[in-house]
Design a protein around this motif. Structure first.
Motif, PDB file in Angstrom:
ATOM      1  N   ALA A 121      82.926  88.568  46.375  1.00  0.00           N
ATOM      2  CA  ALA A 121      83.913  87.758  47.111  1.00  0.00           C
ATOM      3  C   ALA A 121      83.602  86.278  46.878  1.00  0.00           C
ATOM      4  O   ALA A 121      82.435  85.878  46.938  1.00  0.00           O
ATOM      5  N   PRO A 122      84.630  85.458  46.609  1.00  0.00           N
ATOM      6  CA  PRO A 122      84.367  84.036  46.396  1.00  0.00           C
ATOM      7  C   PRO A 122      83.996  83.343  47.703  1.00  0.00           C
ATOM      8  O   PRO A 122      84.421  83.762  48.768  1.00  0.00           O
ATOM      9  N   LEU A 123      83.202  82.302  47.636  1.00  0.00           N
ATOM     10  CA  LEU A 123      82.879  81.502  48.826  1.00  0.00           C
ATOM     11  C   LEU A 123      83.774  80.268  48.807  1.00  0.00           C
ATOM     12  O   LEU A 123      83.861  79.581  47.784  1.00  0.00           O
ATOM     13  N   PRO A 124      84.430  79.984  49.898  1.00  0.00           N
ATOM     14  CA  PRO A 124      85.426  78.906  49.884  1.00  0.00           C
ATOM     15  C   PRO A 124      84.859  77.494  49.762  1.00  0.00           C
ATOM     16  O   PRO A 124      85.513  76.606  49.251  1.00  0.00           O
ATOM     17  N   GLY A 125      83.639  77.259  50.222  1.00  0.00           N
ATOM     18  CA  GLY A 125      83.092  75.893  50.180  1.00  0.00           C
ATOM     19  C   GLY A 125      83.603  75.070  51.351  1.00  0.00           C
ATOM     20  O   GLY A 125      84.631  75.390  51.949  1.00  0.00           O
ATOM     21  N   ALA A 126      82.872  74.009  51.670  1.00  0.00           N
ATOM     22  CA  ALA A 126      83.223  73.207  52.858  1.00  0.00           C
ATOM     23  C   ALA A 126      84.574  72.539  52.677  1.00  0.00           C
ATOM     24  O   ALA A 126      84.862  71.984  51.619  1.00  0.00           O
ATOM     25  N   PRO A 127      85.418  72.597  53.708  1.00  0.00           N
ATOM     26  CA  PRO A 127      86.757  72.015  53.618  1.00  0.00           C
ATOM     27  C   PRO A 127      86.755  70.490  53.683  1.00  0.00           C
ATOM     28  O   PRO A 127      85.786  69.879  54.138  1.00  0.00           O
ATOM     29  N   GLU A 128      87.844  69.926  53.231  1.00  0.00           N
ATOM     30  CA  GLU A 128      87.985  68.465  53.213  1.00  0.00           C
ATOM     31  C   GLU A 128      88.392  67.939  54.592  1.00  0.00           C
ATOM     32  O   GLU A 128      89.073  68.619  55.349  1.00  0.00           O
ATOM     33  N   ILE A 129      88.018  66.709  54.882  1.00  0.00           N
ATOM     34  CA  ILE A 129      88.491  66.029  56.092  1.00  0.00           C
ATOM     35  C   ILE A 129      89.644  65.126  55.655  1.00  0.00           C
ATOM     36  O   ILE A 129      89.611  64.580  54.550  1.00  0.00           O
ATOM     37  N   SER A 130      90.660  64.962  56.492  1.00  0.00           N
ATOM     38  CA  SER A 130      91.833  64.181  56.059  1.00  0.00           C
ATOM     39  C   SER A 130      91.471  62.722  55.821  1.00  0.00           C
ATOM     40  O   SER A 130      90.576  62.174  56.485  1.00  0.00           O
ATOM     41  N   GLU A 131      92.199  62.101  54.880  1.00  0.00           N
ATOM     42  CA  GLU A 131      91.933  60.696  54.552  1.00  0.00           C
ATOM     43  C   GLU A 131      92.192  59.821  55.772  1.00  0.00           C
ATOM     44  O   GLU A 131      91.479  58.846  56.016  1.00  0.00           O
ATOM     45  N   GLU A 132      93.221  60.188  56.545  1.00  0.00           N
ATOM     46  CA  GLU A 132      93.570  59.381  57.721  1.00  0.00           C
ATOM     47  C   GLU A 132      92.399  59.334  58.710  1.00  0.00           C
ATOM     48  O   GLU A 132      92.000  58.264  59.177  1.00  0.00           O
ATOM     49  N   ALA A 133      91.817  60.524  58.972  1.00  0.00           N
ATOM     50  CA  ALA A 133      90.705  60.585  59.926  1.00  0.00           C
ATOM     51  C   ALA A 133      89.497  59.843  59.374  1.00  0.00           C
ATOM     52  O   ALA A 133      88.800  59.121  60.107  1.00  0.00           O
ATOM     53  N   LYS A 134      89.263  60.000  58.076  1.00  0.00           N
ATOM     54  CA  LYS A 134      88.105  59.320  57.474  1.00  0.00           C
ATOM     55  C   LYS A 134      88.279  57.803  57.578  1.00  0.00           C
ATOM     56  O   LYS A 134      87.330  57.072  57.870  1.00  0.00           O
TER      57      LYS A 134
END
Ligand code: BGC
Length: 816
Positions: A444-457
Motif C-alpha cells: 500500500a502506498p504511503l500518502p506522505g505529510a499533507p500540504e498547508i495552504s499558502e494563505e494560512a502559511k
C-alpha cells in the motif's frame, strides 16, 4: 416539559435507534411481554438509571427518562414503590459516607483527591430489603457507574456482583416465570454467579436520553434488541492477566496483540459471552454464495435468512485465521462485518463482506514492514467470534510486504508473551481456496505529510514570535486562569476550551471545542448581559463540588454568579446519545452516523466548531474507568464506528470531530503520567489501527494526543506518532491538539512529569490545551534556546500556527 422542536426530533431519533445498541444475552421466550401489566421492578438502576458515565464524557441534558419512568409511561403498574423508596434511602446514606471520605482526603491535602472527585465511583452498598412486590413479571435493573479519573475495581459492587444482588436476582428468578435481568452498565460485570441460572438477560447499556422509553419499547416488543457485544464478557479470573494494569508508573502490555477475543480464542478459554455475541427475538441462518479475490481484495457474499417468528436484524461477521509463521498469530482476527436491514420471518438479504488483505498484515519488527506471510488464511463466517464456520481460504504462496514503514514508538524492556500453541485445524475438504497473485501484489502506498495552504502559511509568516506562541496554546485569561478540565471555554458556556481568540483583526478565527462523546457537553443554560456571556451552572463544578472542601470551592471561583449578574438567560439543551460502547454494540455504522448528525446539528445551533470526540481507545482491560466512552476491544469495530460518527458530525458545514486519545491511553490510574510500555507490533496492530481506520475512512478534522507516555516519552511529545505515523503514513491533514494538561490535576509526584507545551509543539501538536500563561512562557523560553529541554525554532511555531489557521479558515468558509 416544553421541549424545543429540535429536542423532540432528536429524542425521537435516539429512542428509535437505541434498541439496536442493546444486546440480548439470554432468552427463553418469556419476553417480550404482550401488554403492559403489573410489574415488580427492582435494582439499583430501576429508579437511579444511568444514561452514561461520569467526567468530561457526561452530557448535561435537560432531563432523561429513567427505566421506572419509561415503564410507567408505557402503561405498566409498578408494584414495588416501597422497595424503590427504601433502596433510595440506603443509597443516600452510603453516598453521604462516601462523599465525606473523599472530602476529608482532599481537605487533608491528598494530591490525588481532585482526580478522585472527578471519577469517584461508589461501590454498590449491601442491604436487606424485602422483595414483596407482585406482578405478571419482574425486572431487576443492575447498574454500575464509572468515569474519568479512576479505574474500576474487581470487587463486589463494581466489577463483581454484591452478595445482595446475587441473592435478590436468584430469588426473583425462582419466584417469577417471567423474570428479566436488565444491565444498565457501561462495560462488563462478572455475571458468573447468576449467568447460568437466570433465563433472560438483557444488556441495556447506557443509552442516553431515552433509555427508559427505549427499554419499555423492547420489553413490549415494539422494538427489538439487535446489538452484539463489542468486547468479551468473562469471569474476572478468565480475563488476560499477563500484562500489568493500573500500575502507577509503568504499565507493561506484555500480552502483546493478545487482547480481548484474540486472547480468549488463542488460549481456548470460554468466556461467559463472547465478542460479537448477541441474540434476538428471532433466529437466522447464514449461507455463503460466493467468495472472490480481486487483486488483494477479498469479498464474501452471504445470504442471511430470518428463520424465526419475529422480525430482527443479524450481523454477519467475517474472521480470518492468519497462518503461524515467523510471527505468532492469534487464532483469528475480525476482518469485516455487515448488519442486515430488518428481516421479517422468512425474509432473506444478501450481505457483502469485504476487506483488503493488506489490512490484516502483521508488523515485522526486524524489517519494519507489515507483512503477509506465506500460508493458508482461513476465512470464517459467523454471528459471533465463537460461532463461525470456515467457508474458504486464501492461499499466499510467498511472503509479501503489505506496507513498508519505519520504526516508531520506542521499545519495551520485555519480549511479548505468546501462547504455547494456538488451535489450528486443517481446512475442510471441498472449500474454495483462492490464490493471491504475489507477483502482481503491491505494498500500500504511503500518502506522505499533507500540504498547508499558502494563505494560512502567509498569515502565520506575518506574526511575531509571541503571537505565534499565543496561537500554539489554548485561549486563557491573563488574570488568573479559569482553566479547568471540561469547562475552560470562554465563548460558549460549558465548552471545554477555545483556540486563541486574540487576533480576529488578522483574519484568524478562534475555534470553540466542546466535549463528548455521549453528545455535546455544554452548560444547560447561560446568562448574557452588557459585559457578555456568563456561566450560571458550571457543569463540571456541579459534578465535583460535593467532594470539595468549602475553601477550595471559593478559591476555584466556583461560586454561583447568578446573584451578581442579571442578564438574559439562554438555553443550550443538548441530546445525550448512547455511550461509545453502546454505539459500537449496534455494529451498524448508520447508527453512529445518525448520532453524529444529531451532535453536528447541535454544534451548529450553539456555535461549537470542534467536538472533542469520538474516543476510540481499545478496551484492553474491562476495568479501565473510561471504557464506556470507548468502543471496543477490536480496532476494526472501533475505527469503523469512529469513522461513521465523524461522517455524521462533519456532514454539517463548519463542524469537525477530534478523535482521541491518541494513543495507548487504556487506564485512568495516574493518567497524566503513566507509561504504557509495549512492542511496536502491539502498538501498530492493536492500539493505532483503529485511529488509522478512522483517519483513512472518516477524514476527521482534528486529533487529540493522550496524556500518557509510550515507552518512556509522552505520546504528545512523540514526533514519530504525530508526524511519522499520523501525518506521514496515514495522510492526516487536520489539527493535532493535546489533551487538557492542567497543572493542579497532576496529583501526587510520580516518576514522570506531565507533558509540557514546548515538548508537544516540538513533536508536531499544533495547540497545547487548555492553555495558561505558564504554557505560553514555556514556549517563549524554549524558542531559540539550546539549553531548553525541548528547544524550538520559529519554524516549529509557524508550522503549528499555520495548521491551526488553516483549519479555522476552512471551517469558517464551510459555515458561510
Ligand atoms: C479528558 C479529555 C477531554 C478534556 C477536555 C480531559 O481531561 O481526558 O477527554 O476532552 O479533558 O474536557
Amino acid at each position: 416539559m416544553n421541549l424545543y422542536p429540535y429536542e423532540k426530533e432528536h429524542i425521537a431519533r435516539i429512542r428509535a435507534l437505541a434498541p439496536e445498541c442493546m444486546v440480548l444475552l439470554k432468552t427463553n421466550g418469556a419476553f417480550p411481554l404482550k401488554a403492559p401489566g403489573r410489574l415488580a421492578l427492582y435494582g439499583s438502576g430501576a429508579r437511579r438509571t444511568l444514561k452514561g458515565g461520569t467526567g468530561s464524557g457526561d452530557v448535561n441534558v435537560r432531563a432523561f427518562t429513567t427505566i421506572e419512568q419509561g415503564l410507567r409511561a408505557a402503561g405498566f403498574t409498578i408494584t414495588t414503590d416501597a422497595w424503590l423508596d427504601a433502596y433510595d434511602a440506603v443509597w443516600q446514606k452510603a453516598r453521604a459516607a462516601f462523599t465525606a471520605g473523599i472530602k476529608a482526603r482532599i481537605a487533608a491535602g491528598d494530591p490525588d483527591g481532585f482526580m478522585l472527585a472527578l471519577g469517584a465511583v461508589m461501590p454498590e452498598p449491601d442491604y436487606d430489603l424485602p422483595l414483596d412486590g407482585e406482578g405478571d413479571a419482574a425486572v431487576y435493573v443492575l447498574s454500575r457507574v464509572c468515569g474519568e479519573g479512576d479505574d474500576r475495581h474487581a470487587v463486589p459492587g463494581d466489577f463483581e456482583l454484591t452478595p445482595t444482588e446475587i441473592r435478590d436476582i436468584l430469588s426473583l428468578q425462582a419466584k417469577y416465570p417471567r423474570f428479566l435481568l436488565a444491565l444498565n452498565v457501561g462495560g462488563p460485570v462478572d455475571l458468573t454467579p447468576v449467568a447460568d441460572k437466570v433465563d433472560n438477560i438483557l444488556l441495556v447499556s447506557q443509552l442516553g436520553m431515552t433509555i427508559g422509553d427505549s427499554f419499555a419499547d423492547v420489553l413490549l416488543g415494539k422494538a427489538y434488541p439487535s446489538g452484539k457485544l463489542a468486547s468479551t464478557w468473562a469471569a474476572w479470573a478468565d480475563y488476560c492477566h499477563i500484562g500489568d494494569f493500573a500500575e502507577m508508573d509503568e504499565t507493561r502490555y506484555r500480552e502483546g496483540v493478545y487482547v480481548g477475543y484474540r486472547y480468549f480464542d488463542s488460549v481456548g478459554k470460554t468466556p461467559l459471552f463472547p465478542f460479537g455475541y448477541g441474540l434476538g427475538y428471532t433466529t437466522f441462518e447464514l449461507a455463503v454464495n460466493r467468495i472472490e479475490l480481486d487483486s488483494s481484495f477479498v469479498s464474501v457474499e452471504a445470504t442471511v435468512t430470518n428463520t424465526g417468528r419475529r422480525p430482527g436484524r443479524e450481523v454477519a461477521q467475517l474472521y480470518v485465521s492468519v497462518p503461524q509463521g515467523k510471527l505468532d498469530q492469534p487464532f483469528q482476527t475480525l476482518a469485516a462485518f455487515e448488519k442486515t436491514d430488518e428481516l421479517l420471518p422468512g425474509e432473506s438479504e444478501n450481505v457483502l463482506l469485504g476487506f483488503d488483505l493488506r489490512d490484516i498484515a502483521s508488523f515485522d519488527n526486524e524489517t519494519a514492514c507489515e507483512i503477509l506471510e506465506a500460508g493458508q488464511y482461513a476465512l470464517r463466517l459467523g454471528v459471533s467470534s465463537r460461532d463461525t464456520t470456515v467457508v474458504g481460504a486464501i492461499e499466499i504462496g510467498k511472503t509479501v510486504i503489505a506496507r513498508q514503514l519505519s520504526h516508531i514508538g520506542g521499545e519495551p524492556d520485555f519480549v511479548d508473551w505468546k501462547p504455547e500453541a494456538v488451535p489450528c485445524a486443517p481446512l475442510p475438504e471441498g472449500l474454495p481456496v483462492l490464490s493471491l497473485d504475489t507477483d502482481a501484489f503491491d505494498p500500500a502506498p504511503l500518502p506522505g505529510a499533507p500540504e498547508i495552504s499558502e494563505e494560512a502559511k502567509a498569515i502565520a509568516a506575518g506574526l511575531t514570535d509571541e503571537e505565534l506562541a499565543y496561537l500554539c496554546v489554548g485561549d486563557y485569561r491573563e488574570t488568573g486562569s479559569d482553566s479547568f478540565v471540561g469547562s475552560a471555554g470562554m465563548q460558549v458556556m460549558g465548552a471545554a476550551g477555545d483556540s486563541c481568540s486574540r487576533y480576529p483583526d488578522k483574519g484568524i478565527p478562534s475555534l470553540v471545542m466542546a466535549d463528548g462523546p455521549a453528545g455535546l457537553r455544554l452548560d444547560r443554560q447561560y446568562g448574557e448581559d452588557e459585559q457578555g456571556r456568563y456561566s450560571i451552572q458550571p457543569s463540571l463544578f456541579e459534578l465535583v463540588k460535593d467532594f470539595l472542601p468549602d475553601e477550595m470551592v471559593n478559591t476555584m471561583h466556583l461560586n454561583d454568579v447568578k446573584a451578581e449578574r442579571h442578564g438574559v438567560i439562554h438555553d443550550q439543551y443538548c441530546t445525550a446519545i448512547p455511550v461509545g460502547t453502546a454505539l459500537a454494540q449496534s455494529w451498524n455504522p448508520e447508527v453512529c452516523r445518525a448520532c453524529g448528525d444529531i451532535v453536528g446539528e447541535e454544534m451548529e445551533r450553539f456555535g461549537v466548531h470542534l467536538w472533542l470526540a469520538p474516543a476510540l481507545n481499545i478496551h484492553r482491560s474491562p476495568l479501565c474507568g473510561r471504557n464506556f466512552e470507548y468502543y471496543s476491544e477490536d480496532p476494526l469495530v472501533s475505527g469503523r464506528a469512529a469513522a461513521a460518527i465523524t461522517d455524521g458530525v462533519q456532514s454539517h458545514p463548519g463542524r469537525g470531530v477530534t478523535i482521541k486519545h491518541y494513543a495507548c491511553n487504556n487506564q485512568e490510574t495516574n493518567r497524566l503520567r503513566n507509561n504504557s510500555v509495549m512492542s511496536e507490533r502491539t502498538l501498530r496492530e492493536i492500539y493505532l489501527r483503529g485511529f488509522r481506520i478512522a483517519v483513512e475512512n472518516g477524514d476527521p478534522r482534528a486529533v487529540m494526543t493522550s496524556y500518557n507516555l509510550l515507552n518512556g516519552e509522552h505520546t504528545s511529545h512523540r514526533e514519530d506518532l504525530v508526524e511519522t505515523a499520523l501525518r506521514g503514513e496515514w495522510g492526516f491533514d487536520g489539527l493535532v491538539m493535546t489533551d487538557w494538561v492542567v497543572a493542579f490535576m497532576a496529583g501526587a509526584a510520580h516518576k514522570y512529569p506531565a507533558a509540557c507545551a514546548s515538548g508537544t509543539i516540538k513533536a508536531g501538536n499544533d495547540v497545547f490545551m487548555p492553555g495558561s500563561p505558564v504554557d505560553h512562557a514555556d514556549l517563549m523560553n524554549a524558542l531559540n534556546n539550546g539549553e531548553a529541554r525541548y528547544p524550538l525554532t520559529r519554524a516549529h511555531l509557524e508550522k503549528c500556527a499555520a495548521r491551526l489557521i488553516d483549519l479555522a479558515l476552512l471551517l469558517r468558509e464551510q459555515a458561510e
